[in-house]
Design a protein around this motif. Structure first.
Motif, PDB file in Angstrom:
ATOM      1  N   ALA A  78       2.141  13.834   1.798  1.00 25.70           N
ATOM      2  CA  ALA A  78       2.884  12.821   1.037  1.00 25.70           C
ATOM      3  C   ALA A  78       4.317  12.657   1.530  1.00 25.70           C
ATOM      4  O   ALA A  78       4.817  11.539   1.648  1.00 25.70           O
ATOM      5  N   GLU A  79       5.002  13.737   1.836  1.00 24.08           N
ATOM      6  CA  GLU A  79       6.399  13.639   2.261  1.00 24.08           C
ATOM      7  C   GLU A  79       6.522  12.841   3.553  1.00 24.08           C
ATOM      8  O   GLU A  79       7.336  11.913   3.660  1.00 24.08           O
ATOM      9  N   ALA A  80       5.715  13.147   4.543  1.00 26.16           N
ATOM     10  CA  ALA A  80       5.753  12.421   5.816  1.00 26.16           C
ATOM     11  C   ALA A  80       5.308  10.975   5.623  1.00 26.16           C
ATOM     12  O   ALA A  80       5.896  10.052   6.207  1.00 26.16           O
ATOM     13  N   ALA A  81       4.295  10.766   4.785  1.00 25.09           N
ATOM     14  CA  ALA A  81       3.802   9.406   4.546  1.00 25.09           C
ATOM     15  C   ALA A  81       4.872   8.545   3.878  1.00 25.09           C
ATOM     16  O   ALA A  81       5.064   7.383   4.242  1.00 25.09           O
ATOM     17  N   PHE A  82       5.603   9.102   2.906  1.00 24.69           N
ATOM     18  CA  PHE A  82       6.656   8.335   2.242  1.00 24.69           C
ATOM     19  C   PHE A  82       7.834   8.091   3.171  1.00 24.69           C
ATOM     20  O   PHE A  82       8.483   7.044   3.110  1.00 24.69           O
ATOM     21  N   CYS A  83       8.116   9.030   4.058  1.00 21.80           N
ATOM     22  CA  CYS A  83       9.179   8.826   5.050  1.00 21.80           C
ATOM     23  C   CYS A  83       8.822   7.645   5.952  1.00 21.80           C
ATOM     24  O   CYS A  83       9.656   6.752   6.173  1.00 21.80           O
ATOM     25  N   ASP A  84       7.598   7.622   6.445  1.00 19.14           N
ATOM     26  CA  ASP A  84       7.147   6.500   7.280  1.00 19.14           C
ATOM     27  C   ASP A  84       7.164   5.196   6.484  1.00 19.14           C
ATOM     28  O   ASP A  84       7.606   4.160   6.981  1.00 19.14           O
ATOM     29  N   TYR A  85       6.695   5.250   5.240  1.00 19.65           N
ATOM     30  CA  TYR A  85       6.630   4.072   4.367  1.00 19.65           C
ATOM     31  C   TYR A  85       8.020   3.481   4.137  1.00 19.65           C
ATOM     32  O   TYR A  85       8.211   2.274   4.170  1.00 19.65           O
ATOM     33  N   ALA A  86       8.997   4.342   3.916  1.00 22.32           N
ATOM     34  CA  ALA A  86      10.347   3.876   3.575  1.00 22.32           C
ATOM     35  C   ALA A  86      11.172   3.447   4.783  1.00 22.32           C
ATOM     36  O   ALA A  86      11.979   2.525   4.675  1.00 22.32           O
ATOM     37  N   PHE A  87      10.977   4.094   5.933  1.00 22.17           N
ATOM     38  CA  PHE A  87      11.910   3.889   7.041  1.00 22.17           C
ATOM     39  C   PHE A  87      11.344   3.251   8.300  1.00 22.17           C
ATOM     40  O   PHE A  87      12.111   2.734   9.109  1.00 22.17           O
ATOM     41  N   LEU A  88      10.038   3.295   8.505  1.00 19.09           N
ATOM     42  CA  LEU A  88       9.471   2.764   9.746  1.00 19.09           C
ATOM     43  C   LEU A  88       8.873   1.387   9.518  1.00 19.09           C
ATOM     44  O   LEU A  88       8.042   1.196   8.633  1.00 19.09           O
TER      45      LEU A  88
ATOM     46  N   GLY B 173       0.817  -1.220   0.000  1.00 21.92           N
ATOM     47  CA  GLY B 173       0.000   0.000   0.000  1.00 21.92           C
ATOM     48  C   GLY B 173       0.846   1.262   0.000  1.00 21.92           C
ATOM     49  O   GLY B 173       1.000   1.887   1.043  1.00 21.92           O
ATOM     50  N   ARG B 174       1.393   1.629  -1.156  1.00 22.46           N
ATOM     51  CA  ARG B 174       2.203   2.850  -1.245  1.00 22.46           C
ATOM     52  C   ARG B 174       1.361   4.073  -0.939  1.00 22.46           C
ATOM     53  O   ARG B 174       0.193   4.143  -1.325  1.00 22.46           O
ATOM     54  N   PRO B 175       1.942   5.074  -0.291  1.00 23.65           N
ATOM     55  CA  PRO B 175       1.203   6.315  -0.030  1.00 23.65           C
ATOM     56  C   PRO B 175       0.880   7.055  -1.333  1.00 23.65           C
ATOM     57  O   PRO B 175       1.584   6.914  -2.334  1.00 23.65           O
ATOM     58  N   ASP B 176      -0.159   7.850  -1.298  1.00 28.70           N
ATOM     59  CA  ASP B 176      -0.563   8.661  -2.446  1.00 28.70           C
ATOM     60  C   ASP B 176       0.406   9.846  -2.568  1.00 28.70           C
ATOM     61  O   ASP B 176       0.482  10.683  -1.672  1.00 28.70           O
ATOM     62  N   PRO B 177       1.143   9.954  -3.681  1.00 29.12           N
ATOM     63  CA  PRO B 177       2.111  11.046  -3.809  1.00 29.12           C
ATOM     64  C   PRO B 177       1.462  12.414  -3.941  1.00 29.12           C
ATOM     65  O   PRO B 177       2.125  13.435  -3.739  1.00 29.12           O
ATOM     66  N   SER B 178       0.173  12.471  -4.252  1.00 27.82           N
ATOM     67  CA  SER B 178      -0.490  13.765  -4.383  1.00 27.82           C
ATOM     68  C   SER B 178      -1.191  14.199  -3.093  1.00 27.82           C
ATOM     69  O   SER B 178      -1.793  15.272  -3.054  1.00 27.82           O
TER      70      SER B 178
END
Length: 96
Positions: free
Chosen positions: A35-45, A26-31
């Motif tokens: 989005a920036e915080a969601a992708f940070c959590d997605y990639a690192f947490l 479930g990738r975060p929605d880039p729009s």
């Protein structure tokens, strides 16, 4: 450890490559506004639970399919294995 591949039956875990938490489907929605915080959590947490956990496994030395395997991280008992494509499609239908 044997993984019950939904199409091929029981397969040795050595045929697979482990990726990690199945929530990576479930990738975060880039729009989205966050989005920036969601992708940070997605990639690192990542969670590191003791007990039942859904994980992504790639059948590298087989049919090259992706599976979502539900496994006990303490005992390594496998409860279920599903094609990741089917899991992703069901999540897409549920979110609409």
């Amino acid at each position: 450890m044997l993984i019950p591949h939904p199409l091929l039956g029981l397969r040795d875990a050595q045929e697979f490559t482990y990726l990690g938490d199945a929530r990576l489907i479930g990738r975060p929605d880039p729009s989205a506004p966050d989005a920036e915080a969601a992708f940070c959590d997605y990639a690192f947490l990542r969670d590191n639970p003791a007990g039942a956990h859904r994980e992504l496994w790639f059948h590298e030395q087989g049919d090259r399919s992706w599976l979502v395997v539900t496994r006990d991280t303490v005992t390594h008992e496998i409860f279920a294995a599903e094609l990741a494509r089917n899991v992703a499609l069901s999540q897409t239908r549920c979110s609409k």
